[in-house]
Motif scaffolding. Structure first.
Motif, short mmCIF file in Angstrom:
data_model
loop_
_atom_site.label_atom_id
_atom_site.label_comp_id
_atom_site.label_asym_id
_atom_site.label_seq_id
_atom_site.Cartn_x
_atom_site.Cartn_y
_atom_site.Cartn_z
N UNK A 59 -2.70 9.93 3.41
CA UNK A 59 -3.77 9.75 2.43
C UNK A 59 -3.40 8.53 1.58
N UNK A 60 -4.19 7.46 1.69
CA UNK A 60 -3.89 6.28 0.88
C UNK A 60 -4.16 6.56 -0.59
N UNK A 61 -3.37 5.95 -1.45
CA UNK A 61 -3.66 6.02 -2.87
C UNK A 61 -4.51 4.81 -3.21
N UNK A 62 -5.78 5.05 -3.52
CA UNK A 62 -6.73 3.96 -3.68
C UNK A 62 -6.28 2.96 -4.74
N UNK A 91 -11.87 12.04 0.51
CA UNK A 91 -10.48 11.61 0.57
C UNK A 91 -10.31 10.62 1.71
N UNK A 92 -9.80 9.45 1.42
CA UNK A 92 -9.64 8.50 2.51
C UNK A 92 -8.45 8.90 3.38
N UNK A 99 0.84 -1.20 0.00
CA UNK A 99 0.00 0.00 0.00
C UNK A 99 0.87 1.25 0.00
N UNK A 100 0.57 2.12 -0.92
CA UNK A 100 1.35 3.35 -1.08
C UNK A 100 0.51 4.52 -0.56
#
Lengths: 97, 97
Positions: free
Chosen positions: B92-95, B1-2, A40-41
């Motif tokens: 902020x995760x990149x989905x 935004x997660x 996960x990035x």
């Protein structure tokens, strides 16, 4: 025993988006590896870093991933723009969570 | 935004397994929350801590989770045996990754 690690990577000024693109490419590649169960990035909200959360089936699987041609190519691309790498944690995931 | 965060929790001596059990109970409860997309409990290989990796649909969803009765009960159980809490990262995760 599965194995996980959290890395914090910081690009040289102005290169965060390039580093992010390289790491997202790595995520896509690692997700094709059957021994990788998470990659996960995440873009830090604390500073300019990128936080990568990885889980592998074993420590050996993680070590083997480092010698993959794809990984070597991506490391070669990232190296010139990397300012810092810090390992935030190394851990044993509790499966199912 | 997660929204995601990584916490590092350390129990007082002799209570790591109890803290781990409480956090695994939290993981089970949080996975039932539709706004929680990850709650991973990991045993550190660096030290005696437990590393929790959480992802929520939004920062508000995370904040709301803190006021849930289940969360309050689990915090109440954990508090007497907690020696330290450190926030390793907020992100902020990149989905999709």
């Amino acid at each position: 025993m599965s194995y996980g690690l959290i890395g914090k990577l910081t690009a040289v000024p102005g290169e965060r988006e390039t580093l992010l693109a390289i790491l997202l490419e790595a995520a896509t590649a690692m997700e094709r590896e059957p021994t990788c169960t998470a990659y996960r990035v995440n873009v830090s909200l604390d500073d300019e870093s990128i936080v990568v959360y990885e889980v592998w089936e074993s420590i050996e699987a993680h070590q083997q991933s480092l010698s993959l041609e794809t990984t070597q190519t991506l490391i070669g691309k990232a190296r010139p723009i990397l300012a810092n790498i810090e390992r935030l944690a190394v851990f044993e995931p509790r499966d199912g969570h």
